[in-house]
Each structure stands twice: as structure tokens, then as C-alpha cells.
Write a protein that holds these residues in place. Structure first.
Motif, PDB file in Angstrom:
ATOM      1  N   LEU A 141      -6.063 -83.380 -19.127  1.00 50.32           N
ATOM      2  CA  LEU A 141      -5.394 -84.248 -18.167  1.00 50.32           C
ATOM      3  C   LEU A 141      -4.163 -83.570 -17.566  1.00 50.32           C
ATOM      4  O   LEU A 141      -3.957 -83.614 -16.344  1.00 50.32           O
ATOM      5  CB  LEU A 141      -4.990 -85.560 -18.854  1.00 50.32           C
ATOM      6  N   VAL A 142      -3.355 -82.934 -18.411  1.00 59.76           N
ATOM      7  CA  VAL A 142      -2.165 -82.240 -17.922  1.00 59.76           C
ATOM      8  C   VAL A 142      -2.551 -81.086 -17.004  1.00 59.76           C
ATOM      9  O   VAL A 142      -1.980 -80.903 -15.923  1.00 59.76           O
ATOM     10  CB  VAL A 142      -1.323 -81.727 -19.105  1.00 59.76           C
ATOM     11  N   THR A 143      -3.535 -80.292 -17.427  1.00 64.45           N
ATOM     12  CA  THR A 143      -3.988 -79.161 -16.614  1.00 64.45           C
ATOM     13  C   THR A 143      -4.521 -79.636 -15.263  1.00 64.45           C
ATOM     14  O   THR A 143      -4.188 -79.075 -14.209  1.00 64.45           O
ATOM     15  CB  THR A 143      -5.087 -78.376 -17.351  1.00 64.45           C
ATOM     16  N   GLY A 144      -5.346 -80.689 -15.305  1.00 60.66           N
ATOM     17  CA  GLY A 144      -5.881 -81.231 -14.059  1.00 60.66           C
ATOM     18  C   GLY A 144      -4.787 -81.770 -13.156  1.00 60.66           C
ATOM     19  O   GLY A 144      -4.840 -81.596 -11.931  1.00 60.66           O
ATOM     20  N   GLY A 145      -3.789 -82.419 -13.747  1.00 59.92           N
ATOM     21  CA  GLY A 145      -2.677 -82.948 -12.959  1.00 59.92           C
ATOM     22  C   GLY A 145      -1.867 -81.849 -12.279  1.00 59.92           C
ATOM     23  O   GLY A 145      -1.479 -81.986 -11.114  1.00 59.92           O
ATOM     24  N   ILE A 146      -1.638 -80.759 -13.024  1.00 65.54           N
ATOM     25  CA  ILE A 146      -0.872 -79.648 -12.459  1.00 65.54           C
ATOM     26  C   ILE A 146      -1.597 -79.030 -11.269  1.00 65.54           C
ATOM     27  O   ILE A 146      -1.015 -78.807 -10.193  1.00 65.54           O
ATOM     28  CB  ILE A 146      -0.609 -78.582 -13.539  1.00 65.54           C
ATOM     29  N   PHE A 147      -2.883 -78.758 -11.451  1.00 61.92           N
ATOM     30  CA  PHE A 147      -3.637 -78.121 -10.367  1.00 61.92           C
ATOM     31  C   PHE A 147      -3.846 -79.081  -9.197  1.00 61.92           C
ATOM     32  O   PHE A 147      -3.861 -78.659  -8.033  1.00 61.92           O
ATOM     33  CB  PHE A 147      -4.980 -77.615 -10.893  1.00 61.92           C
ATOM     34  N   SER A 148      -3.996 -80.370  -9.478  1.00 55.34           N
ATOM     35  CA  SER A 148      -4.134 -81.347  -8.394  1.00 55.34           C
ATOM     36  C   SER A 148      -2.868 -81.396  -7.555  1.00 55.34           C
ATOM     37  O   SER A 148      -2.918 -81.430  -6.312  1.00 55.34           O
ATOM     38  CB  SER A 148      -4.433 -82.736  -8.968  1.00 55.34           C
ATOM     39  N   TYR A 149      -1.719 -81.400  -8.233  1.00 58.15           N
ATOM     40  CA  TYR A 149      -0.450 -81.409  -7.506  1.00 58.15           C
ATOM     41  C   TYR A 149      -0.274 -80.123  -6.707  1.00 58.15           C
ATOM     42  O   TYR A 149       0.160 -80.138  -5.551  1.00 58.15           O
ATOM     43  CB  TYR A 149       0.708 -81.570  -8.497  1.00 58.15           C
ATOM     44  N   LEU A 150      -0.619 -78.993  -7.332  1.00 63.24           N
ATOM     45  CA  LEU A 150      -0.472 -77.699  -6.659  1.00 63.24           C
ATOM     46  C   LEU A 150      -1.305 -77.646  -5.385  1.00 63.24           C
ATOM     47  O   LEU A 150      -0.796 -77.298  -4.305  1.00 63.24           O
ATOM     48  CB  LEU A 150      -0.893 -76.570  -7.608  1.00 63.24           C
ATOM     49  N   PHE A 151      -2.575 -78.017  -5.495  1.00 61.18           N
ATOM     50  CA  PHE A 151      -3.465 -77.877  -4.346  1.00 61.18           C
ATOM     51  C   PHE A 151      -3.318 -79.020  -3.344  1.00 61.18           C
ATOM     52  O   PHE A 151      -3.946 -78.989  -2.274  1.00 61.18           O
ATOM     53  CB  PHE A 151      -4.914 -77.760  -4.819  1.00 61.18           C
ATOM     54  N   SER A 152      -2.489 -80.008  -3.679  1.00 64.89           N
ATOM     55  CA  SER A 152      -2.151 -81.017  -2.673  1.00 64.89           C
ATOM     56  C   SER A 152      -1.030 -80.527  -1.772  1.00 64.89           C
ATOM     57  O   SER A 152      -0.779 -81.099  -0.708  1.00 64.89           O
ATOM     58  CB  SER A 152      -1.732 -82.328  -3.357  1.00 64.89           C
ATOM     59  N   ARG A 153      -0.345 -79.467  -2.216  1.00 65.12           N
ATOM     60  CA  ARG A 153       0.757 -78.902  -1.441  1.00 65.12           C
ATOM     61  C   ARG A 153       0.356 -77.615  -0.729  1.00 65.12           C
ATOM     62  O   ARG A 153       0.840 -77.325   0.363  1.00 65.12           O
ATOM     63  CB  ARG A 153       1.963 -78.618  -2.362  1.00 65.12           C
ATOM     64  N   VAL A 154      -0.501 -76.837  -1.341  1.00 63.01           N
ATOM     65  CA  VAL A 154      -0.960 -75.570  -0.744  1.00 63.01           C
ATOM     66  C   VAL A 154      -2.464 -75.458  -0.938  1.00 63.01           C
ATOM     67  O   VAL A 154      -3.040 -76.085  -1.828  1.00 63.01           O
ATOM     68  CB  VAL A 154      -0.262 -74.348  -1.385  1.00 63.01           C
ATOM     69  N   SER A 155      -3.075 -74.667  -0.104  1.00 56.85           N
ATOM     70  CA  SER A 155      -4.516 -74.467  -0.224  1.00 56.85           C
ATOM     71  C   SER A 155      -4.808 -73.304  -1.155  1.00 56.85           C
ATOM     72  O   SER A 155      -3.940 -72.458  -1.427  1.00 56.85           O
ATOM     73  CB  SER A 155      -5.124 -74.178   1.154  1.00 56.85           C
ATOM     74  N   LEU A 156      -6.027 -73.254  -1.646  1.00 54.15           N
ATOM     75  CA  LEU A 156      -6.437 -72.161  -2.523  1.00 54.15           C
ATOM     76  C   LEU A 156      -6.343 -70.820  -1.800  1.00 54.15           C
ATOM     77  O   LEU A 156      -5.955 -69.812  -2.402  1.00 54.15           O
ATOM     78  CB  LEU A 156      -7.869 -72.395  -3.011  1.00 54.15           C
ATOM     79  N   ALA A 157      -6.657 -70.820  -0.499  1.00 56.74           N
ATOM     80  CA  ALA A 157      -6.587 -69.582   0.288  1.00 56.74           C
ATOM     81  C   ALA A 157      -5.147 -69.061   0.347  1.00 56.74           C
ATOM     82  O   ALA A 157      -4.915 -67.847   0.256  1.00 56.74           O
ATOM     83  CB  ALA A 157      -7.124 -69.823   1.691  1.00 56.74           C
TER      84      ALA A 157
END
Length: 220
Positions: free
Chosen positions: A19-35
Motif C-alpha cells: 500500500l505504501v509503495t503503491g501510494g508513493i508511485f501513484s503520487y509520483l506519477f500524478s505529478r510527472v510522467s514516466l517518460a
């Protein structure tokens, strides 16, 4: 029953980690794209990445050694690898929550995963926290030698670093008295149950005793 309880705890820890890992990556990719992330990584020199990893790994190793030293004084001999992993989790939560509140996860993990009592765990955390501030004050003073900005004068920066160092050392010396005072005050807090007040009182006194014990052992 005990095995089933341990299995449930492990499953809950795993789900919480996911859950923590998913939350971190969800927040990250809501601000920047993977590219964008990939482009940034491609633009960084491998030499600086290696240097960062080396410094970060060294910081965690020395923090583990310091925590182990403090816990040893209280009579505990935690496994070095387990303690190192706890330090890594502590570092992660330190970055997730403001004002270093995330570092409190250290006390919880040391208690639940290593079986260490609250007093020694809280005592080692307190020393860890205060000495981090002391080291920060030294870095602020050293920064004067490499800073090129004219917005803040060097005497102001040095004075701030010295003040931070003095206050943090004063806090370190006053910790046992502060904890005893808090323990005395908590007994008169009528909003809490008598049992809870007594538990908090005993925990604060135990933490204070371990802080004094560390000081008497001369590990400063």
C-alpha cells in the motif's frame, strides 16, 4: 494459534508495504510522467548516481552503528541486518512526512520487530534526533566556506548554526529533567484513564533512565 497470529501479522505487514509503495508511485506519477522520469535519469551522470548511493548507504550504515551502540548500553544486542533494514524504512518515512515525524516509525519497528522495550527504543531515537540537529548546525557553519550567495551574510549564517548547536546540546542535557517533568504532569491529566496515565508515566521515566544510563556509560 500463535503461528496463525504471526502469519496474519506478516500478511498485514506485506499488504501495508504494498500500500505504501503503491501510494508513493501513484503520487509520483500524478505529478510527472514516466517518460519525464526516464529522461531525468538518462540525463544524470552515472558517477553522481554512484556517489549518491555511496553516501546514502554510508549514512544508513553509520546510523545503524549509532543506534546499535545506544541499544547495547541498555542491554540489547539487536541483529545488525534487521536493524539496518529498520533504518532504511525510517529514512523512507522521514522523507514521506513533514518535520521528520516519519522517523517515529523507528520506535515502533524496534519494539515490534526486535522486541526491544519502549524506554531503550525511545532513548536511542531521542539521541539520534538531537545529534542529527547538532550535525546540521555544524554543516550550516561549514556551508559558509562554499556558499556564493550575497543574500545572507556569513555572520548571520554562522550565528544561526552556533545557536542551533547550543540549543540542541542544551536540549540533550535537559532531556532527563524534561521527561521527569512530563511524567509527573501526565498523572494529573484527567482526560486519560488512570491505567493509561500510569503507562505513559512509566514509559517516560524508563526513557529518562536509559538516557541517563547512556550518558553515564560515556558513549557521547
Amino acid at each position: 494459534d500463535n503461528n496463525n497470529r504471526i502469519t496474519r501479522q506478516n500478511v498485514l505487514y506485506f499488504l501495508f508495504s504494498v500500500l505504501v509503495t503503491g501510494g508513493i508511485f501513484s503520487y509520483l506519477f500524478s505529478r510527472v510522467s514516466l517518460a519525464e522520469v526516464i529522461d531525468i535519469l538518462r540525463g544524470i551522470s552515472y558517477r553522481w548516481i554512484v556517489l549518491f548511493l555511496l553516501l546514502s548507504f554510508s549514512m544508513s550504515l553509520f546510523r545503524t552503528w549509532r543506534s546499535q551502540l545506544l541499544l547495547n548500553v541498555s542491554g540489547y544486542r539487536p541483529d545488525s541486518i534487521a536493524l539496518f533494514l529498520i533504518i532504511l524504512v525510517r529514512n523512507l518515512f522521514s522523507d514521506l512526512l513533514p518535520a521528520r515525524l516519519g522517523t517515529l516509525i523507528y520506535i515502533y519497528l524496534v519494539q515490534t520487530r526486535l522486541g526491544i522495550a519502549f524506554g531503550p527504543a525511545a532513548s536511542s531515537f531521542a539521541y539520534d534526533f538531537v545529534f542529527d540537529i547538532v550535525s546540521l548546525s555544524l554543516l550550516i557553519i561549514l556551508a559558509v566556506g562554499v556558499q556564493t550567495s550575497t543574500l545572507i551574510s556569513a555572520p548571520v549564517v554562522i550565528s544561526g548554526g552556533v545557536l542551533l548547536g547550543v540549543v540542541s546540546m542544551g536540549m540533550l542535557l535537559a532531556l532527563p529533567a524534561i521527561l521527569r517533568f512530563m511524567a509527573k504532569i501526565c498523572l494529573s491529566v484527567s482526560l486519560l484513564s488512570k491505567r493509561l496515565r500510569q503507562r505513559i508515566h512509566d514509559a517516560l521515566l524508563d526513557t529518562g533512565r536509559n538516557i541517563v544510563l547512556t550518558r553515564e556509560q560515556g558513549v557521547y
